[in-house]
Scaffold this motif. Structure first.
Motif, PDB file in Angstrom:
ATOM      1  N   UNK A   1      15.195  -3.140  -5.295  1.00 49.99           N
ATOM      2  CA  UNK A   1      15.240  -2.031  -4.507  1.00 49.99           C
ATOM      3  C   UNK A   1      14.773  -0.643  -5.140  1.00 49.99           C
ATOM      4  N   UNK A   2      15.473  -0.580  -6.302  1.00 51.91           N
ATOM      5  CA  UNK A   2      14.777   0.619  -7.181  1.00 51.91           C
ATOM      6  C   UNK A   2      13.319   0.571  -7.421  1.00 51.91           C
ATOM      7  N   UNK A   3      13.112  -0.629  -7.699  1.00 51.17           N
ATOM      8  CA  UNK A   3      11.610  -0.947  -8.009  1.00 51.17           C
ATOM      9  C   UNK A   3      10.861  -0.511  -6.860  1.00 51.17           C
ATOM     10  N   UNK A   4      11.248  -0.863  -5.709  1.00 53.51           N
ATOM     11  CA  UNK A   4      10.414  -0.594  -4.452  1.00 53.51           C
ATOM     12  C   UNK A   4      10.256   1.095  -4.250  1.00 53.51           C
ATOM     13  N   UNK A   5      11.272   1.634  -4.596  1.00 52.91           N
ATOM     14  CA  UNK A   5      11.468   2.894  -4.406  1.00 52.91           C
ATOM     15  C   UNK A   5      10.437   3.716  -5.435  1.00 52.91           C
ATOM     16  N   UNK A   6      10.595   3.397  -6.787  1.00 55.34           N
ATOM     17  CA  UNK A   6       9.700   3.747  -7.943  1.00 55.34           C
ATOM     18  C   UNK A   6       8.317   3.477  -7.283  1.00 55.34           C
ATOM     19  N   UNK A   7       7.947   2.493  -7.025  1.00 58.82           N
ATOM     20  CA  UNK A   7       6.424   2.161  -6.721  1.00 58.82           C
ATOM     21  C   UNK A   7       6.037   2.834  -5.490  1.00 58.82           C
ATOM     22  N   UNK A   8       6.858   3.269  -4.613  1.00 58.60           N
ATOM     23  CA  UNK A   8       6.337   3.847  -3.508  1.00 58.60           C
ATOM     24  C   UNK A   8       6.252   5.397  -3.934  1.00 58.60           C
ATOM     25  N   UNK A   9       6.983   5.864  -4.663  1.00 56.62           N
ATOM     26  CA  UNK A   9       6.860   7.268  -5.467  1.00 56.62           C
ATOM     27  C   UNK A   9       5.553   7.276  -6.001  1.00 56.62           C
ATOM     28  N   UNK A  10       5.328   6.218  -6.794  1.00 54.56           N
ATOM     29  CA  UNK A  10       3.989   6.298  -7.572  1.00 54.56           C
ATOM     30  C   UNK A  10       2.887   6.540  -6.533  1.00 54.56           C
ATOM     31  N   UNK A  11       3.066   5.754  -5.555  1.00 50.96           N
ATOM     32  CA  UNK A  11       1.751   5.843  -4.526  1.00 50.96           C
ATOM     33  C   UNK A  11       1.850   7.090  -4.012  1.00 50.96           C
ATOM     34  N   UNK A  12       2.742   7.965  -3.950  1.00 50.44           N
ATOM     35  CA  UNK A  12       2.564   9.268  -3.428  1.00 50.44           C
ATOM     36  C   UNK A  12       1.796  10.152  -4.152  1.00 50.44           C
ATOM     37  N   UNK A  13       1.764   9.873  -5.574  1.00 52.41           N
ATOM     38  CA  UNK A  13       1.244  10.835  -6.533  1.00 52.41           C
ATOM     39  C   UNK A  13      -0.322  11.156  -5.975  1.00 52.41           C
ATOM     40  N   UNK A  14      -1.156   9.817  -5.750  1.00 51.87           N
ATOM     41  CA  UNK A  14      -2.728  10.301  -5.339  1.00 51.87           C
ATOM     42  C   UNK A  14      -2.433  11.063  -4.066  1.00 51.87           C
ATOM     43  N   UNK A  15      -1.625  10.501  -3.189  1.00 50.16           N
ATOM     44  CA  UNK A  15      -1.727  11.207  -1.789  1.00 50.16           C
ATOM     45  C   UNK A  15      -1.602  12.640  -2.180  1.00 50.16           C
ATOM     46  N   UNK A  16      -0.503  13.218  -2.933  1.00 45.49           N
ATOM     47  CA  UNK A  16      -0.283  14.511  -3.154  1.00 45.49           C
ATOM     48  C   UNK A  16      -1.323  15.368  -3.841  1.00 45.49           C
ATOM     49  N   UNK A  17      -1.976  14.568  -4.815  1.00 50.92           N
ATOM     50  CA  UNK A  17      -3.102  15.164  -5.472  1.00 50.92           C
ATOM     51  C   UNK A  17      -4.308  15.484  -4.499  1.00 50.92           C
ATOM     52  N   UNK A  18      -4.416  14.328  -3.527  1.00 49.56           N
ATOM     53  CA  UNK A  18      -5.353  14.650  -2.425  1.00 49.56           C
ATOM     54  C   UNK A  18      -5.235  15.724  -1.707  1.00 49.56           C
ATOM     55  N   UNK A  19      -3.866  15.841  -1.401  1.00 45.35           N
ATOM     56  CA  UNK A  19      -3.515  17.013  -0.365  1.00 45.35           C
ATOM     57  C   UNK A  19      -3.732  18.078  -0.984  1.00 45.35           C
ATOM     58  N   UNK A  20      -3.444  18.286  -2.419  1.00 47.68           N
ATOM     59  CA  UNK A  20      -3.668  19.537  -2.910  1.00 47.68           C
ATOM     60  C   UNK A  20      -5.039  19.896  -3.195  1.00 47.68           C
ATOM     61  N   UNK A  21      -5.859  19.053  -3.437  1.00 53.48           N
ATOM     62  CA  UNK A  21      -7.207  19.327  -3.600  1.00 53.48           C
ATOM     63  C   UNK A  21      -7.793  19.580  -2.126  1.00 53.48           C
ATOM     64  N   UNK A  22      -7.578  19.239  -1.043  1.00 54.61           N
ATOM     65  CA  UNK A  22      -7.819  19.592   0.233  1.00 54.61           C
ATOM     66  C   UNK A  22      -7.555  21.067   0.390  1.00 54.61           C
ATOM     67  N   UNK A  23      -6.033  21.267   0.264  1.00 51.27           N
ATOM     68  CA  UNK A  23      -5.554  22.798   0.318  1.00 51.27           C
ATOM     69  C   UNK A  23      -6.557  23.739  -0.497  1.00 51.27           C
ATOM     70  N   UNK A  24      -6.942  23.439  -1.728  1.00 48.71           N
ATOM     71  CA  UNK A  24      -7.463  23.976  -2.752  1.00 48.71           C
ATOM     72  C   UNK A  24      -8.803  24.497  -2.303  1.00 48.71           C
ATOM     73  N   UNK A  25      -9.479  23.304  -1.717  1.00 48.94           N
ATOM     74  CA  UNK A  25     -11.086  23.328  -1.214  1.00 48.94           C
ATOM     75  C   UNK A  25     -11.055  24.154   0.049  1.00 48.94           C
ATOM     76  N   UNK A  26     -10.018  24.447   0.771  1.00 50.26           N
ATOM     77  CA  UNK A  26     -10.253  25.092   2.175  1.00 50.26           C
ATOM     78  C   UNK A  26     -10.828  26.308   1.964  1.00 50.26           C
ATOM     79  N   UNK A  27     -10.548  26.964   0.904  1.00 46.87           N
ATOM     80  CA  UNK A  27     -11.105  28.580   0.491  1.00 46.87           C
ATOM     81  C   UNK A  27     -12.647  28.268   0.249  1.00 46.87           C
ATOM     82  N   UNK A  28     -13.228  27.136  -0.454  1.00 45.37           N
ATOM     83  CA  UNK A  28     -14.522  26.994  -0.833  1.00 45.37           C
ATOM     84  C   UNK A  28     -15.170  26.461   0.037  1.00 45.37           C
ATOM     85  N   UNK A  29     -14.728  25.572   0.853  1.00 41.84           N
ATOM     86  CA  UNK A  29     -15.584  24.967   2.005  1.00 41.84           C
ATOM     87  C   UNK A  29     -15.877  25.985   3.147  1.00 41.84           C
TER      88      UNK A  29
END
Lengths: 305, 285
Positions: A1-29
């Motif tokens: 169970x803990x392993x499952x949660x940790x792995x899902x949290x790891x998967x969130x990292x690329x998603x959050x990076x993507x979100x921040x890139x999109x938010x950042x690019x808003x101003x530039x696009x």
């Protein structure tokens, strides 16, 4: 169970990076020069130049991105309108939205689950017909219009409840009903169909066959299993409420984060818009992860891989 | 199942749909809505933008069936012309979403592996913006106009279509007729277009119909926020945005455009639910 949660949290990292890139690019696009966009129409050349330096708009794009990320956390991302760190502007607004969302989810769960259960148990009766129609009406209703109608009835004509603003419990009633309506419809639909699915199962027939009273079969055997998919819908709806309350907040002048985003868009306060997008998306994906974990916890048939 | 219905699955689905009263009611609403949009210039009783200050806030009467708004414009005419704007936004943005979403979903589902992983992670990023927030952000970036609204709502609908197509393609690709087509040397594109996608059609049709409802709610919501179609264009949400100032004195100005949104959304939802049951008869009870 803990392993499952940790792995899902790891998967969130690329998603959050993507979100921040999109938010950042808003101003530039956006079409045009970002510095002029930030400065607004009446800005002088000096103002624009000052903003260009302040936001590092003369630096390479990836340097700017890291400045943006850093600014999110250390408070150096400053709101143009409020002249304070964007995060400090957003935080109290998120709490207000949270308050509204909590009240709305209570309304939605109470109404939605009862309607769904009654529908499934009294299938194809008049009650079922009325409740499924109302549920579909609930999800088809434009929230802003529903809000206006309730204001007309309860604030303008009956004068029972305030039409907007924040204060005591009285101020929470109408917005909570409005924001909860669509979710109540969604929860009712899900509860009904999962309940009907469960009532078809062999173990329900067996429970009935051994002579258990109908009421006991429904509450002890059926409901518990039928509620698992409902819990997921409740969690998802809660996530949507946290972020999707823009329209409700606008109708009732509720100072939440959705309203803040719209106001900041209209005021060209890009730092607040960008930071809110990242924070709201972050809260949303964390709520979704919580729902998945809860689902795995409630249903032992789900494997953690 | 009769011989005929195995030959013509669309025919069988239509027969099942016809029996569903609610679905037919939905179909009727949708047809009425589309007719309003197409024939607006012929059926609208007045000019939707012509102002006549003497008539402002006129209550419904024989001449103006739904009354007039704050500028004395005929509300019924504005609602009829509003159908045209809404339908344009709905159809164009859903086409954008269908083209992009189906391509991405089919590519990911068919080839799998790294490409699939990449596409789906990107969809996860788009889905991390809850509700209408993504559309809101895109409109904020591009500025409010009908074209930008279509782009924004189109992009915000892409993940749903990509996911559904991918799921269907994954399920279908393992079938023997697909493996057979591959074995006789058909190109990947031809396999996808001729054998895989046609069999993924039912969930896509259902999703398209239901999405039309969501898209209408989103577009009118953006209009209400002042970030959608701009006045004086008679978009339903935009109409409500100005009407909220006059709730006390002229409630009819706010009531009718909202009813138009609700009835139309309900129509698409009725039809979508009905199509779901008609196209997947096994799912129904």
């Amino acid at each position: 169970m803990v392993k499952f949660i940790v792995r899902r949290l790891m998967l969130l990292i690329p998603v959050l990076i993507g979100v921040s890139v999109i938010a950042f690019l808003m101003l530039h696009l956006a079409p045009g020069d970002p510095a002029e966009l930030l400065a607004g129409l009446e800005a002088s050349a000096e103002d624009i130049a000052a903003l260009r330096t302040r936001f590092g708009l003369d630096k390479p794009l990836f340097v700017q991105y890291f400045m943006f990320l850093k600014g999110l956390f250390d408070g150096s991302l400053i709101s143009l309108k409020y002249e304070m760190p964007a995060a400090s502007v957003i935080f109290p607004r998120i709490l207000n939205t949270l308050k509204l969302a909590c009240a709305s989810i209570v309304v939605a769960v109470a109404v939605g689950m009862i309607a769904g259960i009654v529908s499934a148990v009294r299938r194809h009766s008049l009650v079922d017909y009325v409740s499924t129609t109302l549920a579909l009406l609930g999800v088809s209703m434009p929230v802003f219009w529903w809000g206006l109608i309730l204001i007309m009835i309860f604030s303008v004509y009956l004068r029972w409840l305030p039409s907007g603003g924040m204060g005591g419990l009285r101020y929470l009633v109408l917005p909570a009903i409005v924001l909860g309506t669509a979710s109540a419809g969604a929860i009712a639909r899900m509860t009904r169909s999962s309940m009907m699915e469960v009532l078809k199962q062999d173990y329900i027939t067996a429970a009935k066959a051994k002579g258990l009273p109908e009421r006991l079969v429904i509450y002890r055997h059926a409901l518990r299993n039928a509620l698992i998919p409902t819990v997921t819908v409740v969690g998802l709806e809660f996530g949507y409420m946290l972020a999707g309350a823009v329209l409700t907040e606008t109708v009732f002048s509720w100072p939440g984060v959705g309203r803040l985003i719209v106001d900041s868009i209209l005021a060209r306060d890009y730092p607040v818009v960008q930071a809110s997008l990242v924070l709201v998306a972050g809260v949303f994906v964390l709520v979704n992860l919580g729902v998945d974990v809860l689902y795995a916890f409630l249903d032992p048939r789900i494997r953690y891989d | 199942m009769t011989k005929e219905s195995t030959k013509r699955p669309a025919h069988a689905a239509w027969r099942r749909l016809k029996k569903n009263k609610i679905a037919i009611a939905g179909l009727f609403i949708v047809i009425l809505y589309v007719a309003c949009a197409i024939f607006a210039p012929y059926i609208s009783p007045h000019d939707p933008t012509k102002q006549s200050l003497a008539d402002s806030f006129l209550m419904p009467n024989a001449e103006h069936l739904l009354g007039c708004d704050e500028f004395g414009r005929d509300i019924l005419s504005r609602i009829i012309w509003g159908a045209r704007i809404s339908l344009l936004i709905q159809v164009s943005s859903v086409i954008v979403a269908l083209l992009v979403g189906i391509s991405l979903g089919a590519l990911g589902g068919y080839y799998g592996g790294k490409l699939d992983e990449l596409i789906m992670r990107f969809m996860d990023i788009l889905l991390a913006f809850p509700g209408m927030l993504l559309a809101l952000a895109i409109v904020a970036m591009l500025g409010p106009s009908v074209r930008n609204l279509i782009v924004a709502i189109g992009i915000y609908s892409v993940p749903q279509f990509a996911r559904i197509t991918r799921g269907a393609v994954l399920a279908i690709s393992a079938n023997e007729y697909v493996l057979g087509a591959k074995a006789i040397g058909e190109s990947d594109l031809s396999v996808i277009v001729r054998y895989v996608l046609p069999n993924a059609l039912s969930p896509i049709i259902v999703q398209t119909t239901l999405r039309m409802a969501t898209v209408l709610l989103t577009a009118s919501g953006l209009g209400f926020l002042g970030l959608g179609v701009q006045p004086p264009n008679p978009e339903w949400g935009t109409m409500l945005s100005s009407a909220r100032m006059y709730l006390r004195s002229a409630p009819h100005v706010a009531i009718f455009p909202g009813l138009a949104i609700m009835i139309t959304v309900l129509g698409f939802n009725f039809l979508g639910d009905g199509l779901q049951d008609a196209l997947n008869p096994r799912l129904k009870e």
